[in-house]
Design an enzyme around this catalytic site. Structure first.
Site, short mmCIF file in Angstrom:
data_model
loop_
_atom_site.label_atom_id
_atom_site.label_comp_id
_atom_site.label_asym_id
_atom_site.label_seq_id
_atom_site.Cartn_x
_atom_site.Cartn_y
_atom_site.Cartn_z
N SER A 197 31.58 -63.68 -54.02
CA SER A 197 31.46 -62.10 -53.53
C SER A 197 31.83 -60.93 -54.27
O SER A 197 32.25 -60.04 -53.87
CB SER A 197 31.76 -61.96 -52.12
OG SER A 197 32.08 -63.08 -51.26
N ASP A 313 27.63 -62.46 -46.02
CA ASP A 313 27.42 -61.78 -44.92
C ASP A 313 25.94 -61.90 -44.26
O ASP A 313 25.38 -62.41 -43.19
CB ASP A 313 28.24 -60.72 -44.35
CG ASP A 313 29.86 -61.09 -44.55
OD1 ASP A 313 30.11 -62.13 -44.30
OD2 ASP A 313 30.47 -60.08 -44.50
N LYS A 340 35.34 -67.57 -42.68
CA LYS A 340 35.18 -66.15 -41.95
C LYS A 340 35.58 -66.15 -40.71
O LYS A 340 36.49 -67.06 -40.14
CB LYS A 340 33.80 -65.87 -42.04
CG LYS A 340 33.19 -65.75 -43.37
CD LYS A 340 33.35 -64.47 -43.94
CE LYS A 340 32.91 -64.17 -45.52
NZ LYS A 340 32.99 -63.03 -45.91
N ARG A 344 31.33 -70.68 -40.10
CA ARG A 344 30.11 -70.08 -39.82
C ARG A 344 28.96 -71.07 -40.31
O ARG A 344 27.94 -71.10 -39.66
CB ARG A 344 29.71 -68.91 -40.86
CG ARG A 344 30.53 -67.76 -39.98
CD ARG A 344 30.16 -66.32 -40.84
NE ARG A 344 30.72 -65.24 -39.96
CZ ARG A 344 30.63 -63.90 -40.53
NH1 ARG A 344 30.77 -63.82 -41.66
NH2 ARG A 344 31.03 -63.09 -39.62
#
EC number: 2.5.1.19
Length: 427
Positions: A197, A313, A340, A344
């Site tokens: 990220s 995301d 997260k 997920r």
């Protein structure tokens, strides 16, 4: 449990003014609290995560005033590290954007502070950050499980050479970067493993620069931060719209537009999640960029096979958009979905199967083949705001969808379903 059933949506059209970015809001609040001078933040996000940060700042003696709608905040900076009078416990819910940066910031000087949160927060790893802070002299104790909150912080961070693992969460590096300028000595942060990220690190560096602190970024492998610096208020600061929140409306337009325009972000946004629009374009939608808007118009959508590490995301939204694309979609390099608000990867695979998709869930990838026709399903949301918003897109078919615990969107977007309804025309 509360639920919300969305009836089939024939078309979406209109403009959405985005709420402030969660990532930017919580970083800006903390930097304003640490800075010299008064800072006025506008378009601040009003959500659970931001409220947890504000409550923590109150407990730490920071004084601020909020407008009635909680989107404008005037903060009187502390002019240096935050200190608590005596022992203090701060409850941070499930707000990673509060837990990680505060864990680092409160290791400056002498404090005795416990950081804790919801049960899920106690399952979200923080060991890599704690290891790095300890290398810089911080005294930190795990109160329950090793490598997870709750933590007891007793100050002591002075700087020096620290290593941090970059492969799990970029928030660990963000926390160290924001903390290091206020340490008495210089800090050299070395990254172990591949940094995930990266665009979120750019948000951090951008904000630090706005608050008067420059650091040396050596190809995202090493960061050199001079000690003994101080943050300076920029005066007034406008929080960008939340690019992750934009993804649902842009995807809806790609599937059932019309055209949807989102305002508050644009071609020069500092948030990496604006690159989500490029993915929709690759799938076949038409994207138009302005300085303060992005618009999307429907196209015939085709499946993609892409590395999504740069937009973890927003990539979740592609997983449900894939239900409307021709062919099999593969999203790769998304291991950090597992650490997260919930796991997920598991959650997404489980719920996509309910609506009829064929799904392969790998260690760090997901492969999705849509069915001929979507099934009606009750979607579990795992107390994860993004699960609720992603699966609202199922209603863009000729099948209704029921979202369980829809209020979990309060983490970043309390009125999401009202905004979606505003641009939707019923089938």
């Amino acid at each position: 449990m509360e639920s919300l059933t969305l009836q089939p949506i024939a078309r979406v059209d209109g403009t959405i003014n985005l709420p402030g970015s969660k990532s930017v809001s919580n970083r800006a609040l903390l930097l304003a609290a640490l800075a010299h001078g008064k800072t006025v933040l506008t378009n601040l996000l009003d959500s659970d995560d931001v409220r947890h940060m504000l409550n923590a700042l109150t407990a730490l003696g920071v004084s601020y005033t909020l407008s009635a709608d909680r989107t404008r905040c005037e903060i009187i900076g502390n002019g240096g590290p935050l200190h608590a009078e005596g022992a203090l416990e701060l409850f941070l819910g499930n707000a990673g954007t509060a837990m990680r940066p505060l864990a680092a910031a409160l290791c400056l000087g002498s404090n005795d502070i416990v950081l804790t949160g919801e049960p899920r927060m106690k399952e979200r790893p923080i060991g890599h950050l704690v290891d790095a802070l300890r290398l810089g002299g911080a005294k930190i104790t795990y109160l329950e499980q090793e490598n997870y909150p709750p933590l007891r912080l007793q100050g002591g961070f002075t700087g020096g050479n620290v290593d941090v693992d970059g492969s799990v969460s970029s928030q660990f590096l963000t926390a160290l970067l924001m903390n290091a300028p206020l340490a008495p000595e210089d800090t050299v942060i070395r990254i172990k493993g591949d940094l995930v990220s990266k665009p979120y690190i750019d948000i951090t560096l951008n904000l630090m620069k706005t608050f008067g602190v420059e650091i040396e970024n050596q190809h995202y492998q090493q960061f050199v931060v001079k000690g003994g610096q101080s943050y300076q208020s920029p005066g007034t600061y406008l929080v960008e719209g939340d690019a992750s929140s934009a993804s649902y409306f842009l995807a809806a337009a790609a599937i059932k537009g019309g055209t949807v325009k989102v305002t508050g972000i644009g071609r020069n946004s500092m948030q990496g999640d604006i690159r989500f629009a490029d993915v929709l374009e690759k799938m076949g939608a038409t994207i138009c960029w302005g300085d303060d808007y992005i618009s999307c118009t429907r196209g015939e959508l085709n499946a993609i096979d892409m590395d999504m590490n740069h937009i973890p995301d927003a990539a979740m939204t592609i997983a449900t958009a894939a239900l409307f694309a021709k062919g099999t979609t593969t999203l790769r390099n998304i291991y950090n979905w597992r650490v997260k608000e919930t796991d997920r990867l598991f959650a997404m695979a489980t719920e996509l199967r309910k609506v009829g998709a064929e799904v392969e869930e790998g260690h760090d990838y997901i492969r999705i083949t849509p069915p001929e026709k979507l099934n009606f399903a009750e979607i579990a949301t795992y107390n994860d705001h993004r699960m609720a918003m992603c699966f609202s897109l199922v209603a863009l078919s000729d099948t209704p969808v029921t979202i369980l615990d829809p209020k979990c969107t309060a983490k970043t977007f309390p009125d999401y379903f009202e905004q979606l309804a505003r641009i939707s025309q019923a089938a």
